[in-house]
Design a protein around this motif. Sequence first.
Motif, PDB file in Angstrom:
ATOM      1  N   PHE A 260       0.747  -1.251  -0.007  1.00  0.00           N
ATOM      2  CA  PHE A 260      -0.028  -0.025  -0.126  1.00  0.00           C
ATOM      3  C   PHE A 260       1.039   1.309  -0.177  1.00  0.00           C
ATOM      4  CE2 PHE A 260      -2.578  -3.519   1.788  1.00  0.00           C
ATOM      5  CZ  PHE A 260      -3.821  -3.245   1.095  1.00  0.00           C
ATOM      6  N   SER A 261       1.980   1.126   0.684  1.00  0.00           N
ATOM      7  CA  SER A 261       2.808   2.464   0.693  1.00  0.00           C
ATOM      8  C   SER A 261       3.533   2.570  -0.578  1.00  0.00           C
ATOM      9  CB  SER A 261       3.866   2.428   1.829  1.00  0.00           C
ATOM     10  OG  SER A 261       4.554   1.041   1.884  1.00  0.00           O
ATOM     11  N   GLY A 262       3.315   1.856  -1.562  1.00  0.00           N
ATOM     12  CA  GLY A 262       4.074   1.920  -2.775  1.00  0.00           C
ATOM     13  C   GLY A 262       2.898   2.276  -3.871  1.00  0.00           C
ATOM     14  N   CYS A 263       1.744   2.718  -3.477  1.00  0.00           N
ATOM     15  CA  CYS A 263       0.447   2.920  -4.318  1.00  0.00           C
ATOM     16  C   CYS A 263       0.845   3.985  -5.420  1.00  0.00           C
ATOM     17  CB  CYS A 263      -0.663   3.541  -3.511  1.00  0.00           C
ATOM     18  SG  CYS A 263      -1.952   3.908  -4.617  1.00  0.00           S
ATOM     19  N   GLU A 264       0.586   3.709  -6.598  1.00  0.00           N
ATOM     20  CA  GLU A 264       1.062   4.648  -7.623  1.00  0.00           C
ATOM     21  C   GLU A 264       0.156   5.713  -8.177  1.00  0.00           C
ATOM     22  OE1 GLU A 264       2.460   1.700 -10.651  1.00  0.00           O
ATOM     23  OE2 GLU A 264       0.224   0.679 -10.890  1.00  0.00           O
ATOM     24  N   ARG A 265      -0.942   5.732  -7.421  1.00  0.00           N
ATOM     25  CA  ARG A 265      -2.202   6.781  -7.653  1.00  0.00           C
ATOM     26  C   ARG A 265      -2.437   7.894  -6.655  1.00  0.00           C
ATOM     27  NH1 ARG A 265      -6.700   2.320  -9.372  1.00  0.00           N
ATOM     28  NH2 ARG A 265      -5.428   1.433 -11.492  1.00  0.00           N
ATOM     29  N   THR A 266      -1.631   7.882  -5.759  1.00  0.00           N
ATOM     30  CA  THR A 266      -1.772   8.767  -4.799  1.00  0.00           C
ATOM     31  C   THR A 266      -1.163   9.959  -4.557  1.00  0.00           C
ATOM     32  OG1 THR A 266      -1.234   7.346  -2.714  1.00  0.00           O
ATOM     33  CG2 THR A 266      -3.477   7.145  -3.405  1.00  0.00           C
ATOM     34  N   ASN A 267      -0.013  10.047  -5.171  1.00  0.00           N
ATOM     35  CA  ASN A 267       1.008  11.097  -4.994  1.00  0.00           C
ATOM     36  C   ASN A 267       0.793  12.225  -6.475  1.00  0.00           C
ATOM     37  OD1 ASN A 267       2.705  13.215  -4.747  1.00  0.00           O
ATOM     38  ND2 ASN A 267       4.403  11.633  -4.415  1.00  0.00           N
ATOM     39  N   PRO A 268       0.024  13.107  -6.209  1.00  0.00           N
ATOM     40  CA  PRO A 268      -0.194  13.969  -7.285  1.00  0.00           C
ATOM     41  C   PRO A 268       0.980  14.726  -7.757  1.00  0.00           C
ATOM     42  CG  PRO A 268      -1.261  14.782  -5.382  1.00  0.00           C
ATOM     43  CD  PRO A 268      -0.883  13.437  -5.148  1.00  0.00           C
ATOM     44  N   GLU A 269       2.268  14.618  -7.007  1.00  0.00           N
ATOM     45  CA  GLU A 269       3.236  15.447  -7.163  1.00  0.00           C
ATOM     46  C   GLU A 269       4.497  14.624  -7.421  1.00  0.00           C
ATOM     47  OE1 GLU A 269       3.479  18.954  -6.388  1.00  0.00           O
ATOM     48  OE2 GLU A 269       2.015  19.277  -4.743  1.00  0.00           O
ATOM     49  N   LYS A 270       4.129  13.100  -7.966  1.00  0.00           N
ATOM     50  CA  LYS A 270       4.932  12.225  -8.507  1.00  0.00           C
ATOM     51  C   LYS A 270       6.504  12.598  -8.878  1.00  0.00           C
ATOM     52  CE  LYS A 270       2.422   8.320 -10.767  1.00  0.00           C
ATOM     53  NZ  LYS A 270       2.839   7.378  -9.866  1.00  0.00           N
ATOM     54  N   GLY A 271       6.160  13.426 -10.021  1.00  0.00           N
ATOM     55  CA  GLY A 271       7.357  13.888 -10.937  1.00  0.00           C
ATOM     56  C   GLY A 271       8.649  14.336  -9.699  1.00  0.00           C
ATOM     57  N   MET A 272       8.279  15.257  -8.558  1.00  0.00           N
ATOM     58  CA  MET A 272       9.332  15.620  -7.779  1.00  0.00           C
ATOM     59  C   MET A 272       9.922  14.354  -7.138  1.00  0.00           C
ATOM     60  SD  MET A 272       8.829  18.615  -5.199  1.00  0.00           S
ATOM     61  CE  MET A 272       6.917  18.469  -5.166  1.00  0.00           C
ATOM     62  N   ALA A 273       9.155  13.380  -6.922  1.00  0.00           N
ATOM     63  CA  ALA A 273       9.475  12.018  -6.081  1.00  0.00           C
ATOM     64  C   ALA A 273      10.584  11.252  -7.035  1.00  0.00           C
ATOM     65  CB  ALA A 273       8.469  11.301  -5.360  1.00  0.00           C
ATOM     66  N   GLU A 274       9.733  11.269  -8.489  1.00  0.00           N
ATOM     67  CA  GLU A 274      10.667  10.308  -9.148  1.00  0.00           C
ATOM     68  C   GLU A 274      12.135  10.921  -9.438  1.00  0.00           C
ATOM     69  OE1 GLU A 274       6.805   8.685 -11.662  1.00  0.00           O
ATOM     70  OE2 GLU A 274       7.861  10.495 -12.643  1.00  0.00           O
ATOM     71  N   LYS A 275      12.130  12.164  -9.215  1.00  0.00           N
ATOM     72  CA  LYS A 275      13.496  12.864  -9.782  1.00  0.00           C
ATOM     73  C   LYS A 275      14.632  12.285  -8.721  1.00  0.00           C
ATOM     74  CE  LYS A 275      13.015  16.873 -12.676  1.00  0.00           C
ATOM     75  NZ  LYS A 275      11.902  17.658 -12.386  1.00  0.00           N
ATOM     76  N   LEU A 276      14.088  12.335  -7.415  1.00  0.00           N
ATOM     77  CA  LEU A 276      14.939  12.376  -6.212  1.00  0.00           C
ATOM     78  C   LEU A 276      15.006  10.639  -6.149  1.00  0.00           C
ATOM     79  CD1 LEU A 276      16.343  13.544  -3.563  1.00  0.00           C
ATOM     80  CD2 LEU A 276      14.023  13.128  -2.597  1.00  0.00           C
ATOM     81  N   TRP A 277      14.025   9.925  -6.357  1.00  0.00           N
ATOM     82  CA  TRP A 277      14.215   8.264  -5.597  1.00  0.00           C
ATOM     83  C   TRP A 277      14.081   7.407  -6.937  1.00  0.00           C
ATOM     84  CZ3 TRP A 277      10.136   9.765  -1.508  1.00  0.00           C
ATOM     85  CH2 TRP A 277      10.690  10.544  -0.428  1.00  0.00           C
ATOM     86  N   GLY A 278      13.715   7.975  -7.985  1.00  0.00           N
ATOM     87  CA  GLY A 278      13.680   6.863  -9.377  1.00  0.00           C
ATOM     88  C   GLY A 278      12.110   6.781  -9.750  1.00  0.00           C
TER      89      GLY A 278
END
Length: 389
Positions: free
Chosen positions: A101-119
């Motif tokens: 559940f903590s890896g849900c791919e739909r609940t972070n509307p600011e995904k892009g920022m997290a993807e830059k930092l963590w892949g």
Amino acid sequence: MKALCWHGKGDIRFETVPDPKIENPRDAIIKVSSTAICGSDLHIYGGVIPTMKSGDVVGHETMGEVVEVGSEIVRLKIGDRIVVPFTISCGDCFFCRRGFFSGCERTNPEKGMAEKLWGHSPAGLFGYSHLLGGYSGGQAEYLRVPYADVGALKIPPQLDDEQVLFLSDIFPTGYMAADFCEIQPNDTIAIWGCGPVGQFAIRSALLLGAGRVIAIDTVPERLSLARSAGAETLDFKECDIYDALQEMTHGRGPDACIDAVGTEADATASVDSVIDRVKVATFMGTDRPHVLRQAIQCCRNFGTVSIVGVYGGFLDKIPMGSAINRGLKMRMAQTPVQRYMPSLLDRIEKGEIDPSFVITHRAPLSDGPSLYKTFRDKKDGCIKVVMTP
Ligand SMILES: NC(=O)c1ccc[n+]([C@@H]2O[C@H](COP(=O)([O-])OP(=O)(O)OC[C@H]3O[C@@H](n4cnc5c(N)ncnc54)[C@H](O)[C@@H]3O)[C@@H](O)[C@H]2O)c1
Ligand SMILES: [Zn+2]
Ligand SMILES: [Zn+2]
């Protein structure tokens, strides 16, 4: 409504903010009855969590009564009493369907920022920065709960708030830390950190059959609470932890080592702790991973290092040579809380554990700003704070 808002390092204020509204048909609104301060909130208070904005409502350990539901909510109705998991999860994506559940791919509307930092981006979290969705937190009179029918746990009336509130985070987190260790009868589990998370890891390791738990900290009342659960304790300011663990395990090392401290390890514990502190202060490093280094070095060959203390970025001088040459297994996660909630509620109902043992401070929400300080400084015997709006 009134809420606790972040305004910078060491600056939490009790303020008036707009009431939350239903924004999506799968939202519910709860009137908060109890909310706690977590060690993770201290990272926000300490100013080490990036992308917080002035005025953000904090808090992610919350429960209350449902006062409004969106049109697509089927499992909950007005008047239900629920505990809200700190991870926001859709219940239906690739990860949620597998229990991550903590890896849900739909609940972070600011995904892009997290993807830059963590892949890749993890799930959104309540009150935990814009990197993790910018959701308002639960240290408030009311909370909007997105995907409220996924995971929000209905509480039977005979259990009071203090017995179930920690199902939102620290009980599942401590339990997961022990679960990662795949404990065999007679195993020795060493646990760094006797804060609230460490306390639940200690009790969970014993519930899961550990032969021996060795708990490490320096705060006397936290060590004493660990002993009352049945742990042996070590004070990292009084002894060399590696030497002591070697001696206690006949030179082999603990079967598993749990890091329940994370990025804000005591800066005076050792030379590498001091160097970490200087590096972070001068923007040469992102984290202070002294405890992780020590846990790896101490763990026996082919043992498990279970990491639930939170780290944020790129950690320096992790002894991977030790880990790979000795076959260590490493497990870690922001807890997929929903996965553990029902079975842990069951253990509470059966009387196997009463999570309220960890509470030392009870106060109105308006005392929040000073309680953040008391909890951070471990003053006044403070181990866990519960507030009522
Ligand atoms: N993975 C998750 O989902 C999750 C959930 C909740 C909390 N956490 C994290 O767990 C960690 C602990 O949370 P908490 O609420 O117990 O916080 P806390 O700050 O109250 O407890 C941390 C404890 O570690 C001790 N400590 C510091 N340096 C140490 C060292 N060198 N050796 C041994 N002990 C040391 C401190 O004295 C303190 O008692 C935090 O990093 C928090 O962010 C993770
Ligand atoms: Zn937390
Ligand atoms: Zn999902």
